[in-house]
Motif scaffolding. Structure first.
Motif, mmCIF file in Angstrom:
data_model
loop_
_atom_site.group_PDB
_atom_site.id
_atom_site.type_symbol
_atom_site.label_atom_id
_atom_site.label_comp_id
_atom_site.label_asym_id
_atom_site.label_seq_id
_atom_site.Cartn_x
_atom_site.Cartn_y
_atom_site.Cartn_z
ATOM 1 N N ASN A 83 0.663 -1.253 -0.269
ATOM 2 C CA ASN A 83 0.077 -0.314 -0.145
ATOM 3 C C ASN A 83 0.846 1.363 0.253
ATOM 4 O OD1 ASN A 83 -2.229 -1.869 0.274
ATOM 5 N ND2 ASN A 83 -1.621 -2.318 2.267
ATOM 6 N N VAL A 84 2.559 1.235 -0.738
ATOM 7 C CA VAL A 84 2.901 2.127 -0.226
ATOM 8 C C VAL A 84 2.245 3.833 -0.860
ATOM 9 C CG1 VAL A 84 4.096 2.036 -2.331
ATOM 10 C CG2 VAL A 84 5.460 3.445 -1.328
ATOM 11 N N THR A 85 1.345 3.616 -2.444
ATOM 12 C CA THR A 85 1.129 4.546 -2.463
ATOM 13 C C THR A 85 -0.125 5.286 -1.906
ATOM 14 O OG1 THR A 85 1.130 3.709 -5.128
ATOM 15 C CG2 THR A 85 -0.018 5.656 -4.606
ATOM 16 N N ARG A 86 -0.650 4.535 -1.290
ATOM 17 C CA ARG A 86 -1.743 4.906 -0.499
ATOM 18 C C ARG A 86 -1.305 5.307 0.718
ATOM 19 N NH1 ARG A 86 -4.632 0.738 3.328
ATOM 20 N NH2 ARG A 86 -2.824 0.792 3.465
ATOM 21 N N ASP A 87 -0.282 4.623 1.379
ATOM 22 C CA ASP A 87 0.140 5.055 2.700
ATOM 23 C C ASP A 87 1.233 6.312 1.951
ATOM 24 O OD1 ASP A 87 -0.640 3.090 3.673
ATOM 25 O OD2 ASP A 87 1.064 2.019 3.944
ATOM 26 N N ALA A 88 1.887 6.934 0.903
ATOM 27 C CA ALA A 88 2.291 8.545 0.665
ATOM 28 C C ALA A 88 1.393 9.255 0.909
ATOM 29 C CB ALA A 88 3.089 7.791 -0.591
ATOM 30 N N LYS A 89 0.255 9.065 0.124
ATOM 31 C CA LYS A 89 -1.179 10.155 0.128
ATOM 32 C C LYS A 89 -1.292 10.716 1.452
ATOM 33 C CE LYS A 89 -2.089 8.909 -3.838
ATOM 34 N NZ LYS A 89 -2.921 8.355 -5.891
ATOM 35 N N GLU A 90 -0.855 9.121 2.104
ATOM 36 C CA GLU A 90 -1.968 9.731 3.580
ATOM 37 C C GLU A 90 -0.985 10.346 4.592
ATOM 38 O OE1 GLU A 90 -3.244 5.843 5.419
ATOM 39 O OE2 GLU A 90 -5.353 5.381 3.762
ATOM 40 N N TRP A 91 0.292 9.986 4.379
ATOM 41 C CA TRP A 91 0.813 10.757 4.999
ATOM 42 C C TRP A 91 0.718 12.361 4.607
ATOM 43 C CZ3 TRP A 91 2.970 10.997 9.827
ATOM 44 C CH2 TRP A 91 4.212 11.281 9.557
ATOM 45 N N LEU A 97 -2.738 19.115 6.507
ATOM 46 C CA LEU A 97 -3.351 19.329 7.678
ATOM 47 C C LEU A 97 -3.072 19.544 8.904
ATOM 48 C CD1 LEU A 97 -6.432 18.850 8.230
ATOM 49 C CD2 LEU A 97 -5.980 17.112 9.692
ATOM 50 N N ALA A 98 -1.621 19.207 9.208
ATOM 51 C CA ALA A 98 -1.151 19.767 10.016
ATOM 52 C C ALA A 98 -0.755 20.931 9.514
ATOM 53 C CB ALA A 98 0.104 18.755 10.543
ATOM 54 N N TYR A 99 0.211 21.487 9.113
ATOM 55 C CA TYR A 99 0.254 22.470 8.301
ATOM 56 C C TYR A 99 -0.538 23.751 7.939
ATOM 57 C CZ TYR A 99 2.133 26.482 6.105
ATOM 58 O OH TYR A 99 3.323 28.138 4.877
ATOM 59 N N SER A 100 -1.588 22.994 7.992
ATOM 60 C CA SER A 100 -3.252 24.110 7.694
ATOM 61 C C SER A 100 -3.617 24.633 9.127
ATOM 62 C CB SER A 100 -4.090 23.901 7.213
ATOM 63 O OG SER A 100 -4.742 22.993 7.589
ATOM 64 N N ARG A 101 -3.207 23.684 9.961
ATOM 65 C CA ARG A 101 -4.003 23.781 11.325
ATOM 66 C C ARG A 101 -2.427 25.081 12.366
ATOM 67 N NH1 ARG A 101 -6.732 17.717 13.119
ATOM 68 N NH2 ARG A 101 -8.072 18.595 11.623
ATOM 69 N N SER A 102 -1.591 25.180 11.338
ATOM 70 C CA SER A 102 -0.356 26.014 12.691
ATOM 71 C C SER A 102 -0.506 26.835 11.990
ATOM 72 C CB SER A 102 0.873 24.775 11.679
ATOM 73 O OG SER A 102 1.303 26.157 10.288
ATOM 74 N N LYS A 103 0.059 27.914 13.270
ATOM 75 C CA LYS A 103 0.135 29.659 12.316
ATOM 76 C C LYS A 103 0.973 29.683 11.427
ATOM 77 C CE LYS A 103 4.570 30.551 15.370
ATOM 78 N NZ LYS A 103 5.049 30.616 16.528
ATOM 79 N N TYR A 104 1.878 28.657 10.694
ATOM 80 C CA TYR A 104 1.583 29.529 9.623
ATOM 81 C C TYR A 104 0.923 28.953 8.769
ATOM 82 C CZ TYR A 104 6.457 29.396 12.892
ATOM 83 O OH TYR A 104 6.740 29.387 13.465
ATOM 84 N N GLY A 105 0.331 27.965 8.371
ATOM 85 C CA GLY A 105 -0.826 28.082 8.073
ATOM 86 C C GLY A 105 -2.077 28.214 7.852
ATOM 87 N N ASN A 106 -2.454 29.061 8.662
ATOM 88 C CA ASN A 106 -3.602 30.029 9.054
ATOM 89 C C ASN A 106 -3.045 31.016 8.290
ATOM 90 O OD1 ASN A 106 -5.351 31.704 10.653
ATOM 91 N ND2 ASN A 106 -5.414 30.217 11.539
ATOM 92 N N LYS A 107 -3.742 31.594 7.026
ATOM 93 C CA LYS A 107 -4.409 33.003 6.301
ATOM 94 C C LYS A 107 -4.051 34.086 7.777
ATOM 95 C CE LYS A 107 -6.195 34.948 3.088
ATOM 96 N NZ LYS A 107 -5.556 36.459 2.717
#
Length: 122
Positions: A83-91, A97-107
């Motif tokens: 499942n390398v392709t699926r796992d890479a996409k999930e990661w 998601l973590a970036y978008s929730r961080s203070k750097y990703g929050n517009k």
């Protein structure tokens, strides 16, 4: 290191070097972490299991050296991840998601850096 490189190319088609280069030109970042350092071209279905897929673009994925071991081979080069392709996409999705929730990703915080405490603004 040299033995690892020799082993990786052992029994390969003469076209492998060109296919690898073209793949990296088209996909120049790790599919899991977006790194552009120490890139490797991983066979989704391993070469030793189906040599006919060695040059098939649909059977290749770009991974950095770390993700190649962890995601491509589940931390053991003797095995491979079905499942390398699926796992890479999930990661990748989890990282984004973590970036978008961080203070750097929050517009709102990017537009007003003083709101997150990095600058008093007063």
């Amino acid at each position: 290191m040299l033995n690892r490189i020799k082993f990786a190319f052992q029994g390969r088609s003469k076209e492998w070097v060109n296919v690898r280069k073209i793949h990296l030109d088209w996909f120049p970042a790790c599919a899991a972490c977006s790194s552009r350092q120490k890139l490797e071209v991983h066979h989704i279905v391993p070469f030793n299991i189906n040599p006919d897929l060695e040059l098939c673009g649909d059977n290749l994925i770009t991974l950095c050296a770390h993700c190649h071991l962890v995601i491509g081979h589940l931390r053991d080069y003797k095995i491979y991840n079905d499942n390398v392709t699926r796992d890479a996409k999930e990661w990748q999705a989890k990282r984004m998601l973590a970036y978008s929730r961080s203070k750097y990703g929050n517009k709102a915080n990017r537009d007003r850096p003083w709101k997150n405490g990095s600058n008093s603004g007063d």
